[in-house]
Design a protein around this motif. Sequence first.
Motif, short mmCIF file in Angstrom:
data_model
loop_
_atom_site.label_atom_id
_atom_site.label_comp_id
_atom_site.label_asym_id
_atom_site.label_seq_id
_atom_site.Cartn_x
_atom_site.Cartn_y
_atom_site.Cartn_z
N ALA A 198 0.83 -1.21 0.00
CA ALA A 198 0.00 0.00 0.00
C ALA A 198 0.86 1.25 0.00
O ALA A 198 0.64 2.17 -0.79
N HIS A 199 1.85 1.29 0.86
CA HIS A 199 2.73 2.45 0.96
C HIS A 199 3.50 2.66 -0.34
O HIS A 199 3.55 3.77 -0.87
N ALA A 200 4.08 1.61 -0.87
CA ALA A 200 4.88 1.72 -2.10
C ALA A 200 4.02 2.17 -3.28
O ALA A 200 4.44 3.03 -4.07
N SER A 201 2.83 1.61 -3.42
CA SER A 201 1.99 1.99 -4.57
C SER A 201 1.45 3.41 -4.41
O SER A 201 1.34 4.15 -5.39
N TYR A 202 1.13 3.82 -3.19
CA TYR A 202 0.71 5.21 -2.92
C TYR A 202 1.84 6.17 -3.32
O TYR A 202 1.61 7.15 -4.04
N ASP A 203 3.05 5.88 -2.86
CA ASP A 203 4.20 6.73 -3.21
C ASP A 203 4.43 6.74 -4.71
O ASP A 203 4.74 7.79 -5.29
N PHE A 204 4.29 5.60 -5.35
CA PHE A 204 4.50 5.51 -6.80
C PHE A 204 3.54 6.46 -7.53
O PHE A 204 3.95 7.23 -8.40
N VAL A 205 2.27 6.43 -7.15
CA VAL A 205 1.28 7.31 -7.79
C VAL A 205 1.67 8.77 -7.61
O VAL A 205 1.68 9.54 -8.58
N LEU A 206 2.01 9.17 -6.38
CA LEU A 206 2.35 10.57 -6.14
C LEU A 206 3.64 10.97 -6.83
O LEU A 206 3.72 12.04 -7.44
N PHE A 207 4.68 10.14 -6.73
CA PHE A 207 5.94 10.45 -7.42
C PHE A 207 5.71 10.59 -8.93
O PHE A 207 6.23 11.50 -9.56
N TYR A 208 4.94 9.68 -9.48
CA TYR A 208 4.72 9.69 -10.92
C TYR A 208 4.00 10.97 -11.36
O TYR A 208 4.46 11.68 -12.25
#
Length: 182
Positions: free
Chosen positions: A163-173
């Motif tokens: 959850a944390h990694a995918s959340y960060d991925f969306v925001l970073f992207y």
Amino acid sequence: MSKWKVYLLGFATLLMAPLGWLLCGMPEISDFLQLEQLTGIWTGIGAEYGIVFGIFMLIVTNTETARKSFSVQHQLIRSMQLNIADILFLSLCAGFGEEILFRIAIQQWLHPVLASVAFVAIHGYINPKDWETTKYGLLVCLFITVLSYAISGEQGLWFCIAAHASYDFVLFYFWGRVQGSM
């Protein structure tokens, strides 16, 4: 920001995992990392939860006021000039390192809600002098509080990491690519 600094930042975040392991008294690695749950259904559900909440945050922060509040973060992320591999690396490092340190180690001493607030505050999203940032930080607290309770439920560590990694991925992207809006 240069690529070597980006990767140094990722590795530094990743080092939170062994710190969490040390704080927990160096238990057996397979038990500590809950490796039997890695390929379970909850890992995928955690990734979906992070993506959905990341998109939700992009939507609710897509205002002029929010863009002003997060301009420093947006500029920093854009300055990194991240490609997909960079975003994936940083997201996985943060998801793995921070979740192990906060969910497994620090939550031994702090109530899940207090650990969530501390986590969000450390990231700069709770600021008593800036209500705009804080109100979005409270939404992030909701996301993190779910993780704080999921760690001890059947969802477990890998739900939280995904959850944390995918959340960060969306925001970073999106924060790294979209100019003028979030």
